[in-house]
Design an enzyme around this catalytic site. Structure first.
Site, short mmCIF file in Angstrom:
data_model
loop_
_atom_site.label_atom_id
_atom_site.label_comp_id
_atom_site.label_asym_id
_atom_site.label_seq_id
_atom_site.Cartn_x
_atom_site.Cartn_y
_atom_site.Cartn_z
N ASN A 191 8.22 4.28 -0.86
CA ASN A 191 9.48 4.94 -0.56
C ASN A 191 10.23 4.21 0.55
OD1 ASN A 191 9.94 7.34 -2.23
ND2 ASN A 191 8.02 8.08 -1.38
N HIS A 221 3.68 -2.06 7.37
CA HIS A 221 4.98 -2.46 6.84
C HIS A 221 5.64 -3.45 7.80
CE1 HIS A 221 4.67 0.88 4.00
NE2 HIS A 221 4.42 1.67 5.03
#
Length: 270
Positions: A191, A221
């Site tokens: 997402n 990330h």
């Protein structure tokens, strides 16, 4: 600032974590009014005090709410997103990957504009969205997201078709492409690529690499961006939920921060 009356769609790991933050007062001047669940709570499930927990959407939407928090996945957002906005409620979206469907995104945008309500996308599992959203006011040359998660975070996803999650020894790149494809292939895990795309240069131009990495324990990330504003590279390492390693506690915390911003006289970091 007035007190906000909130409703949550979904009462899985994320929904429960958000509920606890609201109940503890860590989300600002907010009261949890109602929760919409798919199946009734069991006798051992915790139910927040003075909160209506229901499987009936009509009951849920008539609880005198100001804002709804979607924490139940793409399908739930598709079912209830437009209704939330047209009911005159602000909508916090966690299943951001569903917005990779351009027609759906534009439908929600139109509903929000018509009803003068906001679709709010928290920073969730990543950092730097404020800088990206500001930087896009000038020229952006490139934005790349590199997501690495340990094997336990990939069970129940398409990753199982690409690698043996039980025996993998070295990092394997299971996807390289644009954010639209990433969001469609990994609806629960990436997402962040959708949030980054909406903040920046769009789904087609945002580059994404996805790794199954048995050498790490945390969901990681890395964002790399270059443009008129300069350059940035930021790496975030998130502890996964034990109950649901596809997500992280920081996602619930980012929702609480949004609610704080909406009820506080001082707002920082937007």
């Amino acid at each position: 600032m007035k007190m906000l009356r909130a409703g949550i769609i979904g009462y899985g790991t994320l929904g429960k974590s958000i509920s606890k933050l609201i109940e503890s007062g860590q989300a600002g001047d907010v009261v949890l009014q109602s929760i919409l669940v798919r199946t009734p709570l069991g006798p051992l499930d915790y139910s927040p005090a003075q909160c209506t927990v229901t499987t009936n959407e009509d009951v849920f939407f008539t609880q005198n709410l100001d804002i709804i928090i979607e924490a139940a996945g793409h399908h739930a957002l598709q079912l209830y997103g437009e209704k939330a906005l047209t009911s005159g409620l602000h909508l916090i979206i966690l299943s951001v990957g569903a917005l990779a469907d351009l027609d759906f995104y534009e439908k929600l945008q139109a509903a929000a504009a018509k009803c003068k309500k906001q679709m709010i996308i928290p920073s969730g599992a990543i950092a730097g969205l404020d800088r990206i959203a500001a930087g896009v006011l000038g020229d952006i040359d490139e934005i790349t997201l590199i997501t690495r998660k340990p094997p336990k975070s990939w069970y129940g996803t398409i990753a199982e078709e690409k690698v043996d999650l039980g025996t993998i020894k070295d990092p394997v790149c299971i996807f390289e492409g644009n954010a639209r494809s990433a969001a469609n292939l990994f609806p629960q895990n990436v997402n962040v690529s959708a949030a980054l795309s909406l903040a920046g240069i769009g789904f087609e131009e945002t580059k994404v690499q996805v790794y199954v990495d048995p050498t790490i324990q945390m969901n990681t990330h890395t964002i790399v961006a270059k443009g008129y504003f300069g350059q940035m590279e930021t790496t975030i390492q998130n502890n996964p939920f034990k109950e649901n390693p596809k997500s992280s506690p920081i996602v619930a915390m980012s929702v609480a921060k949004v609610l704080q911003n909406l009820t506080s006289s001082v707002v920082i970091g937007v």
